[in-house]
Scaffold this motif. Structure first.
Motif, PDB file in Angstrom:
ATOM      1  N   GLU A   1      67.868  83.131  32.257  1.00  0.00           N
ATOM      2  CA  GLU A   1      67.097  84.348  32.519  1.00  0.00           C
ATOM      3  C   GLU A   1      66.072  84.104  33.626  1.00  0.00           C
ATOM      4  OE1 GLU A   1      64.792  87.875  30.115  1.00  0.00           O
ATOM      5  OE2 GLU A   1      64.982  85.914  29.177  1.00  0.00           O
ATOM      6  N   LEU A   2      65.523  82.909  33.689  1.00  0.00           N
ATOM      7  CA  LEU A   2      64.568  82.569  34.737  1.00  0.00           C
ATOM      8  C   LEU A   2      65.233  82.627  36.110  1.00  0.00           C
ATOM      9  CD1 LEU A   2      61.747  81.547  35.504  1.00  0.00           C
ATOM     10  CD2 LEU A   2      62.636  79.227  35.227  1.00  0.00           C
ATOM     11  N   ASP A   3      66.445  82.082  36.210  1.00  0.00           N
ATOM     12  CA  ASP A   3      67.196  82.123  37.467  1.00  0.00           C
ATOM     13  C   ASP A   3      67.530  83.565  37.838  1.00  0.00           C
ATOM     14  OD1 ASP A   3      68.694  81.084  39.697  1.00  0.00           O
ATOM     15  OD2 ASP A   3      70.512  81.490  38.531  1.00  0.00           O
ATOM     16  N   TYR A   4      67.908  84.370  36.853  1.00  0.00           N
ATOM     17  CA  TYR A   4      68.247  85.772  37.115  1.00  0.00           C
ATOM     18  C   TYR A   4      67.026  86.534  37.626  1.00  0.00           C
ATOM     19  CZ  TYR A   4      69.377  90.659  36.403  1.00  0.00           C
ATOM     20  OH  TYR A   4      69.550  92.004  36.586  1.00  0.00           O
ATOM     21  N   GLN A   5      65.854  86.346  36.979  1.00  0.00           N
ATOM     22  CA  GLN A   5      64.643  87.055  37.400  1.00  0.00           C
ATOM     23  C   GLN A   5      64.221  86.629  38.807  1.00  0.00           C
ATOM     24  OE1 GLN A   5      63.243  89.593  35.918  1.00  0.00           O
ATOM     25  NE2 GLN A   5      64.695  89.474  34.228  1.00  0.00           N
ATOM     26  N   THR A   6      64.411  85.339  39.121  1.00  0.00           N
ATOM     27  CA  THR A   6      64.040  84.836  40.437  1.00  0.00           C
ATOM     28  C   THR A   6      64.932  85.409  41.523  1.00  0.00           C
ATOM     29  OG1 THR A   6      63.344  82.777  39.389  1.00  0.00           O
ATOM     30  CG2 THR A   6      63.637  82.742  41.771  1.00  0.00           C
ATOM     31  N   ASN A   7      66.237  85.482  41.257  1.00  0.00           N
ATOM     32  CA  ASN A   7      67.217  85.894  42.266  1.00  0.00           C
ATOM     33  C   ASN A   7      67.833  87.254  41.962  1.00  0.00           C
ATOM     34  OD1 ASN A   7      66.967  83.377  43.660  1.00  0.00           O
ATOM     35  ND2 ASN A   7      68.163  82.473  42.012  1.00  0.00           N
ATOM     36  N   LYS A   8      67.092  88.122  41.298  1.00  0.00           N
ATOM     37  CA  LYS A   8      67.617  89.422  40.883  1.00  0.00           C
ATOM     38  C   LYS A   8      68.099  90.254  42.065  1.00  0.00           C
ATOM     39  CE  LYS A   8      66.478  93.371  38.033  1.00  0.00           C
ATOM     40  NZ  LYS A   8      65.439  94.019  37.228  1.00  0.00           N
TER      41      LYS A   8
ATOM     42  N   VAL B   1      71.670  84.715  30.342  1.00  0.00           N
ATOM     43  CA  VAL B   1      71.987  86.095  30.689  1.00  0.00           C
ATOM     44  C   VAL B   1      73.422  86.118  31.200  1.00  0.00           C
ATOM     45  CG1 VAL B   1      71.415  87.988  32.238  1.00  0.00           C
ATOM     46  CG2 VAL B   1      69.603  86.581  31.294  1.00  0.00           C
TER      47      VAL B   1
ATOM     48  N   TYR C   1      71.549  88.971  43.214  1.00  0.00           N
ATOM     49  CA  TYR C   1      72.624  89.327  42.282  1.00  0.00           C
ATOM     50  C   TYR C   1      72.978  90.808  42.416  1.00  0.00           C
ATOM     51  CZ  TYR C   1      72.305  84.807  39.925  1.00  0.00           C
ATOM     52  OH  TYR C   1      72.327  83.474  39.642  1.00  0.00           O
ATOM     53  N   ASP C   2      71.973  91.662  42.575  1.00  0.00           N
ATOM     54  CA  ASP C   2      72.230  93.090  42.754  1.00  0.00           C
ATOM     55  C   ASP C   2      72.959  93.344  44.069  1.00  0.00           C
ATOM     56  OD1 ASP C   2      71.060  93.729  40.352  1.00  0.00           O
ATOM     57  OD2 ASP C   2      69.090  94.178  41.241  1.00  0.00           O
TER      58      ASP C   2
END
Length: 80
Positions: free
Chosen positions: A25-32, A12, A35-36
């Protein structure tokens, strides 16, 4: 702690201003949430806004004149 390396990870791209990073994508979903909070958004979601300039309503600005004292007045004041 055991790390698993997945060869077929979906990546991502995240963007904040002019900085771009790529994460799994797994890291992004975990730490969404983090990041936001830090201002990163998915690159697909980032859309540049283009404003059209309407020339009908544009009023040209007047340039300011710089006022200065005449040299003669300055010399007269110094001699008194």
């Amino acid at each position: 702690m055991v790390k698993l390396i997945l060869s077929n990870e979906k990546m991502v791209t995240l963007k904040r201003g002019n900085k771009t990073i790529t994460r799994s994508e797994l890291d992004y979903q975990t730490n969404k949430g983090m990041y936001d909070f830090r201002g990163f958004k998915l690159e697909q979601d980032v859309v540049k806004e283009v404003k059209e300039v309407v020339t009908e309503n544009v009023v040209p600005l007047k340039k300011k004149r710089k006022t200065r004292k005449k040299k003669d007045e300055q010399v007269d004041l110094e001699t008194n």
